[in-house]
Design a protein around this motif. Structure first.
Motif, PDB file in Angstrom:
ATOM      1  N   ASN A 269      40.377  52.107  19.669  1.00  0.00           N
ATOM      2  CA  ASN A 269      39.367  52.295  20.701  1.00  0.00           C
ATOM      3  C   ASN A 269      38.957  50.942  21.283  1.00  0.00           C
ATOM      4  O   ASN A 269      38.476  50.071  20.572  1.00  0.00           O
ATOM      5  CB  ASN A 269      38.125  52.994  20.123  1.00  0.00           C
ATOM      6  CG  ASN A 269      37.058  53.201  21.160  1.00  0.00           C
ATOM      7  OD1 ASN A 269      37.218  54.002  22.082  1.00  0.00           O
ATOM      8  ND2 ASN A 269      35.952  52.488  21.036  1.00  0.00           N
TER       9      ASN A 269
ATOM     10  N   ALA B 101      40.218  59.254  27.027  1.00  0.00           N
ATOM     11  CA  ALA B 101      38.820  59.079  26.607  1.00  0.00           C
ATOM     12  C   ALA B 101      38.023  60.355  26.816  1.00  0.00           C
ATOM     13  O   ALA B 101      37.187  60.728  25.971  1.00  0.00           O
ATOM     14  CB  ALA B 101      38.193  57.923  27.376  1.00  0.00           C
TER      15      ALA B 101
ATOM     16  N   GLN C 109      36.369  62.530  23.826  1.00  0.00           N
ATOM     17  CA  GLN C 109      34.929  62.783  23.807  1.00  0.00           C
ATOM     18  C   GLN C 109      34.645  64.275  23.714  1.00  0.00           C
ATOM     19  O   GLN C 109      33.719  64.704  23.016  1.00  0.00           O
ATOM     20  CB  GLN C 109      34.262  62.190  25.049  1.00  0.00           C
ATOM     21  CG  GLN C 109      32.743  62.322  25.053  1.00  0.00           C
ATOM     22  CD  GLN C 109      32.108  61.727  23.809  1.00  0.00           C
ATOM     23  OE1 GLN C 109      32.377  60.582  23.445  1.00  0.00           O
ATOM     24  NE2 GLN C 109      31.258  62.494  23.126  1.00  0.00           N
TER      25      GLN C 109
END
Length: 287
Positions: free
Chosen positions: A202, A224, A228
């Motif tokens: 990350n 991403a 999430q």
């Protein structure tokens, strides 16, 4: 005559003892911190990757299932985190036989199949299983056929066929439904299930030259967003299901140097992760 179909059980070949080398071009897809290899890969009679440790006869099994993050065959046998966790636990008097059931490309649905049809009859009531949420879900997470995506890699049936249903669940609804089945099955069979979120590399593309080289800005944003969504869905699921949970994803968000590519730990990363995970498991295995 039509070709017969079957459900693929994603597991390594049983009773294997061989050397695995890096595929051609693999090094270029890493940041250079992967080892040179080749690496020894041994499996037991059930297809679990051998840790190489001396374990007391009759030690109860502690099964780890996941994708290539758990499999870790481009790492020396004794450095793979499952092998190190086994030694860490032994040093604390927790004498488990750690079974590495990682398999490259396994999705949550395929891991549920492994859990129900392979692990349950192996460990029985009172058995302990560490279920790693696979990064392999990412490519199919929002696709129309999701976990039933009709390719040899992802389809639960082989040879794959395109699902007839036009409204299959996908994204978080599909993920949490399958996780719910895994938790329910574990409860029904009296198995202690520990859910673990798999960590990943990350960083922003601006601060990580490897990601800037390998992934476009649009790809990085898409990944991403999917991660999430998974993170949010899993946290909501854990809060309502009561399953034992270890959040390795959050813990390793600030440790990109632990990975040799986007998804796999390098040798030093295995050292760090194994020590941390052993601490987390020690707490949960002694309650």
């Amino acid at each position: 005559m039509s070709e017969r179909r079957f459900i693929r059980l994603k597991e390594s070949t049983p009773n294997l003892d061989g050397m695995r080398a890096r595929p051609e071009g693999y090094l270029e897809a890493t940041d250079g911190t992967v080892g040179d290899g080749p690496w020894r890969v041994r499996t037991d009679e059930h297809g679990f990757i051998v840790t190489g440790n001396d374990v007391a006869a009759g030690a109860p099994p502690l099964v780890f299932i996941g994708d290539s993050f758990v499999e870790a065959t481009f790492t020396p046998e004794s450095i793979r985190f499952v092998s190190q966790v086994e030694r860490h636990l032994q040093s604390d008097g927790l004498n488990f036989r750690c079974l590495n059931g990682g398999y490259s490309g396994a999705t949550t649905l395929q891991l549920f199949n492994v859990f129900l049809n392979k692990v349950v009859p192996l460990v029985g009531r009172g058995g302990k299983v560490v279920f790693f949420l696979p990064q392999s879900d990412l490519p199919i997470y929002f696709r129309p056929h999701s976990y039933w995506y009709p390719t040899d890699r992802y389809a639960p049936l082989l040879p794959p066929v395109e699902p007839a249903a036009t409204d299959l669940p996908r994204g978080s609804s599909a993920l949490t439904a399958i996780l719910g089945l895994a938790v329910w099955a574990a409860q029904e069979f009296g198995i202690d299930l520990i859910l673990v979120s798999s960590p990943h590399r990350n960083a922003t593309r601006e601060e990580d030259a490897y990601l800037a080289r390998r992934i476009s800005a649009d790809q990085h944003l898409s990944l991403a967003q999917r991660r999430q969504d998974i993170r949010t869905a899993v946290h909501k699921f854990v809060a309502t299901s009561g399953v034992t949970f270890i959040d390795a994803d959050t813990e390793f968000l600030d440790k990109p140097s632990a990975f040799y590519d986007e998804l796999h730990l390098n040798d030093s990363g295995h050292d760090i992760f194994a020590a941390w995970l052993a601490d987390q498991l020690r707490i949960r295995l002694t309650i």
